[in-house]
Write a protein that holds these residues in place. Sequence first.
Motif, short mmCIF file in Angstrom:
data_model
loop_
_atom_site.label_atom_id
_atom_site.label_comp_id
_atom_site.label_asym_id
_atom_site.label_seq_id
_atom_site.Cartn_x
_atom_site.Cartn_y
_atom_site.Cartn_z
N TRP A 24 13.73 -25.54 -4.10
CA TRP A 24 13.28 -24.62 -5.14
C TRP A 24 14.46 -23.77 -5.63
CZ3 TRP A 24 10.88 -26.13 -0.80
CH2 TRP A 24 9.65 -26.76 -0.98
N VAL A 25 14.51 -23.57 -6.91
CA VAL A 25 15.61 -22.83 -7.53
C VAL A 25 15.49 -21.35 -7.19
CG1 VAL A 25 16.68 -22.14 -9.72
CG2 VAL A 25 15.78 -24.48 -9.43
N ARG A 26 16.55 -20.80 -6.63
CA ARG A 26 16.61 -19.35 -6.41
C ARG A 26 17.20 -18.67 -7.65
NH1 ARG A 26 16.33 -17.73 -0.92
NH2 ARG A 26 14.46 -18.75 -0.12
N THR A 27 18.33 -19.18 -8.12
CA THR A 27 18.95 -18.63 -9.34
C THR A 27 19.63 -19.77 -10.10
OG1 THR A 27 21.03 -18.14 -8.18
CG2 THR A 27 19.41 -16.35 -8.33
N PHE A 28 19.84 -19.55 -11.39
CA PHE A 28 20.59 -20.49 -12.23
C PHE A 28 21.52 -19.65 -13.10
CE2 PHE A 28 20.27 -23.80 -15.89
CZ PHE A 28 21.47 -24.36 -15.49
N ARG A 29 22.81 -19.69 -12.77
CA ARG A 29 23.79 -18.83 -13.43
C ARG A 29 24.66 -19.61 -14.42
NH1 ARG A 29 27.79 -17.36 -10.63
NH2 ARG A 29 27.54 -18.78 -8.85
N ASN A 30 24.87 -18.99 -15.55
CA ASN A 30 25.83 -19.49 -16.55
C ASN A 30 25.55 -20.94 -16.98
OD1 ASN A 30 27.12 -17.03 -16.14
ND2 ASN A 30 28.52 -17.88 -14.62
N ASN A 31 24.30 -21.33 -16.89
CA ASN A 31 23.92 -22.71 -17.21
C ASN A 31 24.76 -23.74 -16.47
OD1 ASN A 31 21.85 -22.11 -19.00
ND2 ASN A 31 23.24 -21.96 -20.75
N GLN A 32 25.25 -23.34 -15.29
CA GLN A 32 26.15 -24.22 -14.55
C GLN A 32 25.88 -24.25 -13.04
OE1 GLN A 32 30.30 -23.18 -15.01
NE2 GLN A 32 31.01 -25.18 -14.26
N PHE A 33 25.51 -23.10 -12.46
CA PHE A 33 25.40 -23.00 -11.00
C PHE A 33 23.94 -22.76 -10.57
CE2 PHE A 33 29.63 -21.24 -12.11
CZ PHE A 33 30.40 -22.26 -11.55
N GLU A 57 16.43 -29.62 -22.98
CA GLU A 57 15.06 -29.33 -22.54
C GLU A 57 14.99 -29.23 -21.02
OE1 GLU A 57 12.19 -28.50 -24.16
OE2 GLU A 57 13.62 -28.30 -25.80
N LEU A 58 15.76 -30.09 -20.36
CA LEU A 58 15.81 -30.04 -18.89
C LEU A 58 16.37 -28.71 -18.43
CD1 LEU A 58 15.49 -31.51 -16.17
CD2 LEU A 58 17.82 -32.38 -16.48
N ILE A 59 17.44 -28.26 -19.06
CA ILE A 59 18.06 -26.99 -18.68
C ILE A 59 17.09 -25.83 -18.83
CG2 ILE A 59 19.77 -25.29 -19.47
CD1 ILE A 59 21.77 -27.49 -19.66
N LYS A 60 16.27 -25.86 -19.88
CA LYS A 60 15.28 -24.79 -20.09
C LYS A 60 14.31 -24.65 -18.92
CE LYS A 60 14.97 -24.77 -25.14
NZ LYS A 60 14.09 -25.13 -26.29
N ASN A 61 14.05 -25.79 -18.26
CA ASN A 61 13.07 -25.79 -17.16
C ASN A 61 13.68 -25.48 -15.80
OD1 ASN A 61 10.70 -26.35 -18.63
ND2 ASN A 61 11.25 -28.53 -18.75
N ILE A 62 15.01 -25.27 -15.76
CA ILE A 62 15.64 -24.90 -14.48
C ILE A 62 15.56 -23.37 -14.36
CG2 ILE A 62 17.71 -25.02 -13.05
CD1 ILE A 62 18.59 -27.45 -14.71
N THR A 63 14.43 -22.90 -13.85
CA THR A 63 14.17 -21.46 -13.75
C THR A 63 13.87 -21.11 -12.29
OG1 THR A 63 11.82 -21.85 -14.18
CG2 THR A 63 13.23 -21.35 -16.09
N PRO A 103 6.05 -14.28 -9.99
CA PRO A 103 6.18 -12.91 -9.48
C PRO A 103 7.42 -12.64 -8.63
CG PRO A 103 4.50 -14.09 -8.24
CD PRO A 103 4.94 -15.01 -9.33
N LEU A 104 8.10 -13.69 -8.16
CA LEU A 104 9.28 -13.49 -7.31
C LEU A 104 10.55 -13.65 -8.14
CD1 LEU A 104 8.36 -15.41 -4.04
CD2 LEU A 104 8.62 -12.95 -4.31
N GLN A 105 11.15 -12.54 -8.46
CA GLN A 105 12.41 -12.57 -9.20
C GLN A 105 13.56 -12.22 -8.26
OE1 GLN A 105 12.72 -13.76 -12.33
NE2 GLN A 105 10.53 -14.20 -12.14
N PRO A 106 14.80 -12.54 -8.63
CA PRO A 106 15.93 -12.26 -7.73
C PRO A 106 16.23 -10.76 -7.63
CG PRO A 106 16.49 -13.95 -9.37
CD PRO A 106 15.21 -13.30 -9.82
N LYS A 107 15.36 -10.06 -6.89
CA LYS A 107 15.54 -8.63 -6.65
C LYS A 107 14.77 -8.27 -5.38
CE LYS A 107 11.53 -7.05 -9.29
NZ LYS A 107 11.02 -6.12 -10.31
#
Length: 477
Positions: A24-33, A57-63, A103-107
């Motif tokens: 599961w994605v925790r964070t996606f930074r700079n459209n690269q990491f 479209e794939l990148i948009k779904n990496i949340t 509801p779970l954001q990186p904070k």
Amino acid sequence: MKRSKIKEILSTDSFEYKAKVAGWVRTFRNNQFIALNDGSVLTSLQLVVDFESMDKELIKNITTGAAIIAEGTIVPSQGRGQTHEMKCEKLEVVGTSDPEVYPLQPKRHSMEFLRDIAHLRFRTNTFSAVFRVRSTAAYAIHKFFTEKGFVYLHSPIITGSDAEGAGEMFRVTTLPPQNPPTTEEGAVDYGQDFFGSETNLTVSGQLEAELAALALSDVYTFGPTFRAENSNTTRHLAEFWMIEPEMAFCDLEGDMDLAEEMLKYVIAYVMKNNEEDLIFLENRLLQEEKSKPQHLRSEMNLRDKLAFCVDNDFVRLSYTEAIDILKNCKPNKKKKFQYLIEEWGADLQSEHERFLVEKHFKKPVILIDYPKDIKAFYMRMNDDGKTVRAMDILFPGIGEIVGGSQREERLEILKSRMEEMHIPAEEMSWYLDTRRFGTCEHAGFGLGFGRLVQFITGMGNIRDVIPFPRTPGNAKF
């Protein structure tokens, strides 16, 4: 390609090989990491993607919260604080997560908020660490008793007996609540119930474990127990797990020795196998304590406290000695205790237990020989006629973590105690049979597993060390 767990990848020094991961994605930074976590370990694996060549479209779904499967090459990481990363060559989003409502954001989130979304809190660093520790501790319990030659017993969850004599039990019935059948005297007719008698959820597997121990010598149970106490504290749950060993041909000394050895074994095992989780939980606790006044902060950090319990012998003293210490201590004399200790026979509260452990001895404490009037019917009477061969183990921050005793093996004395406490002998004839046919000295204890996990993880509330807490007014999920 077979999927690899992130823990496997990070635990080796191998590089420049192809791998497949999922999580599961925790964070996606700079459209690269992408920081990807699969729950196998606290640390996330960084996936490096080529933004230019990826489908937009794939990148948009990496949340945050999205589930993905990725393939690529494992290489040494160029970033600080990480050893491995994946140069991503293929990526699939298998489960999207709308960032507007997830509801779970990186904070940082409060514990109260996370309890309300307990179905998702496993995905946080704190709770993934807590539940990995809980899993390891449960395994260590089984490992310890298996190595000792104990037989693992599954005691019943539905029972007709009240092992504690407390009466605070959840009733199990199939009778209609609005208009149940009644006897000629007007009482509810449990003879027409599913089991043909009044039944409840168990408060303890001890009595059944005693039956097995008096044939198999050494047994233990490890299962759910239930208390219908209307208690809203940080140390109580309505549903919790208990470990309850019972040993034939064993007295109170042997009982204490086993309990101390078991606690040290389990704590040491978790320290060895969950070091990363404990470091994270220790740092979390340090941050939490910065907001507290100095006198309320822990004197030792989490891992030092665990090592202290493993490395030191527990103090052993009688209830009578403890009462003398408490009666003459400053908090009692200056009326700082909520429950003042005025005379022998008082039932010790958490504040008294913690004073003995944290302030007076500064070590785990085993209290023995309690007044019979504040203990259960099955505990062996001492020769003084006033006290029983009971023991409680007290830990810093938690208070009582283990309660046990040498059991009363003498039939007439046991029957007399049951009469005193209004426990009907005819309903417990099966239990008394063990005293009629080949009785012997035997002893055992109960360990509240949640309190042990609470101690090991440093969590302040027992509701945060069980996946879905059951408490008064709450049975969500």
